[in-house]
Design a protein around this motif. Structure first.
Motif, PDB file in Angstrom:
ATOM      1  N   ASN A  32       0.825  -1.215   0.000  1.00 33.29           N
ATOM      2  CA  ASN A  32       0.000   0.000   0.000  1.00 33.29           C
ATOM      3  C   ASN A  32       0.857   1.263   0.000  1.00 33.29           C
ATOM      4  OD1 ASN A  32      -2.369  -1.467  -0.063  1.00 33.29           O
ATOM      5  ND2 ASN A  32      -2.682  -1.378   2.147  1.00 33.29           N
ATOM      6  N   ILE A  33       1.935   1.290   0.803  1.00 33.97           N
ATOM      7  CA  ILE A  33       2.780   2.491   0.836  1.00 33.97           C
ATOM      8  C   ILE A  33       3.531   2.641  -0.479  1.00 33.97           C
ATOM      9  CG2 ILE A  33       4.893   1.575   1.905  1.00 33.97           C
ATOM     10  CD1 ILE A  33       3.251   4.900   2.814  1.00 33.97           C
ATOM     11  N   ALA A  34       3.926   1.540  -1.088  1.00 36.69           N
ATOM     12  CA  ALA A  34       4.609   1.602  -2.391  1.00 36.69           C
ATOM     13  C   ALA A  34       3.686   2.194  -3.447  1.00 36.69           C
ATOM     14  CB  ALA A  34       5.069   0.205  -2.807  1.00 36.69           C
ATOM     15  N   ARG A  35       2.445   1.755  -3.439  1.00 39.96           N
ATOM     16  CA  ARG A  35       1.472   2.263  -4.425  1.00 39.96           C
ATOM     17  C   ARG A  35       1.084   3.705  -4.126  1.00 39.96           C
ATOM     18  NH1 ARG A  35      -1.814  -3.439  -4.749  1.00 39.96           N
ATOM     19  NH2 ARG A  35      -0.440  -4.386  -6.318  1.00 39.96           N
ATOM     20  N   TYR A  37       3.044   5.943  -2.754  1.00 38.91           N
ATOM     21  CA  TYR A  37       4.207   6.713  -3.205  1.00 38.91           C
ATOM     22  C   TYR A  37       4.162   6.898  -4.722  1.00 38.91           C
ATOM     23  CZ  TYR A  37       9.188   7.740  -4.056  1.00 38.91           C
ATOM     24  OH  TYR A  37      10.375   8.299  -4.465  1.00 38.91           O
ATOM     25  N   ARG A  38       3.911   5.803  -5.442  1.00 34.41           N
ATOM     26  CA  ARG A  38       3.819   5.880  -6.905  1.00 34.41           C
ATOM     27  C   ARG A  38       2.724   6.855  -7.332  1.00 34.41           C
ATOM     28  NH1 ARG A  38       1.238   0.865  -8.931  1.00 34.41           N
ATOM     29  NH2 ARG A  38      -0.529   2.039  -8.164  1.00 34.41           N
ATOM     30  N   ASP A  39       1.551   6.722  -6.736  1.00 32.93           N
ATOM     31  CA  ASP A  39       0.423   7.575  -7.111  1.00 32.93           C
ATOM     32  C   ASP A  39       0.698   9.047  -6.800  1.00 32.93           C
ATOM     33  OD1 ASP A  39      -0.801   5.237  -7.916  1.00 32.93           O
ATOM     34  OD2 ASP A  39      -2.166   5.135  -6.198  1.00 32.93           O
ATOM     35  N   LEU A  40       1.281   9.310  -5.633  1.00 33.59           N
ATOM     36  CA  LEU A  40       1.604  10.696  -5.266  1.00 33.59           C
ATOM     37  C   LEU A  40       2.589  11.310  -6.260  1.00 33.59           C
ATOM     38  CD1 LEU A  40       2.051  10.542  -1.388  1.00 33.59           C
ATOM     39  CD2 LEU A  40       0.349  11.891  -2.626  1.00 33.59           C
ATOM     40  N   VAL A  41       3.648  10.567  -6.580  1.00 31.59           N
ATOM     41  CA  VAL A  41       4.666  11.096  -7.488  1.00 31.59           C
ATOM     42  C   VAL A  41       4.091  11.304  -8.885  1.00 31.59           C
ATOM     43  CG1 VAL A  41       6.880  10.589  -8.612  1.00 31.59           C
ATOM     44  CG2 VAL A  41       6.617  10.206  -6.157  1.00 31.59           C
ATOM     45  N   ALA A 152      12.943  -0.560   3.444  1.00 32.74           N
ATOM     46  CA  ALA A 152      12.674   0.808   2.994  1.00 32.74           C
ATOM     47  C   ALA A 152      11.176   1.103   3.046  1.00 32.74           C
ATOM     48  CB  ALA A 152      13.224   1.019   1.588  1.00 32.74           C
ATOM     49  N   LEU A 153      10.358   0.152   2.615  1.00 35.17           N
ATOM     50  CA  LEU A 153       8.906   0.336   2.653  1.00 35.17           C
ATOM     51  C   LEU A 153       8.408   0.431   4.091  1.00 35.17           C
ATOM     52  CD1 LEU A 153       7.886  -2.094  -0.236  1.00 35.17           C
ATOM     53  CD2 LEU A 153       7.977   0.419  -0.324  1.00 35.17           C
ATOM     54  N   ASP A 154       9.013  -0.339   4.997  1.00 38.85           N
ATOM     55  CA  ASP A 154       8.657  -0.220   6.411  1.00 38.85           C
ATOM     56  C   ASP A 154       8.979   1.175   6.946  1.00 38.85           C
ATOM     57  OD1 ASP A 154       7.599  -2.752   6.692  1.00 38.85           O
ATOM     58  OD2 ASP A 154       9.423  -3.625   7.553  1.00 38.85           O
TER      59      ASP A 154
END
Length: 160
Positions: A32-35, A37-41, A152-154
């Motif tokens: 969820n945090i990876a996605r 981050y992707r969506d925000l960027v 890193a995701l943590d």
């Protein structure tokens, strides 16, 4: 589909010693945090185009432009916080300098931020990341990147 969906699919095909499907290497929170981050960027990068188009407009109250600017700045700050959480660590470090088995360049450090951006933003595979940095795409190297990305995701989630 992104790399996380692909990893889930692959894990479901593999069986453990008891014949049950393997677990994905990443938790739901990490995915969820990876996605996010992707969506925000992606949204923030696209917002730069909107800002350029707003500059040419005249008239009106301008509140829509201010509201957009406030949201754009807040989004930029959120991205910066996530990037600071990733940190400047190294995901895969060169222990000794030697040419790759394919006769190419020497392996180079793979920084955490480079790994996160390659996987989350650019949809690259672990093999792609290794290859771009002069590493063999052998299993042990891939297995070394997975916990580095997990950590890193943590950190991006606020753990650690």
């Amino acid at each position: 589909m992104d790399i996380f969906d692909d990893l889930d699919r692959r894990a479901a095909k593999l069986k453990d010693a008891d014949g049950r499907p393997s677990q994905s290497p990443f938790t739901k929170g990490q995915v969820n945090i990876a996605r996010l981050y992707r969506d925000l960027v992606e949204r923030h990068d696209a917002g730069g185009m909107k800002l350029a188009s707003l500059e040419g407009r005249t008239g009106g109250s301008g509140s829509a432009g201010r509201d957009f600017m406030d949201a754009y700045v807040a989004e930029g700050r959120a991205i910066q916080r996530l990037r600071e959480a990733i940190g400047g660590g190294v995901a895969l470090e060169v222990r000794r300098v030697r040419r790759s088995a394919r006769g190419g360049e020497c392996a180079r450090l793979i920084h955490d931020r480079v790994l996160v951006d390659a996987i989350c933003l650019h949809g690259k595979s672990f093999r792609d990341v290794l290859d771009e940095h002069g590493w063999s795409d052998a299993g042990p190297n891939i297995k070394a990147l997975i916990p580095a990305l997990s950590a890193a995701l943590d950190r991006m989630q606020g753990y650690g």
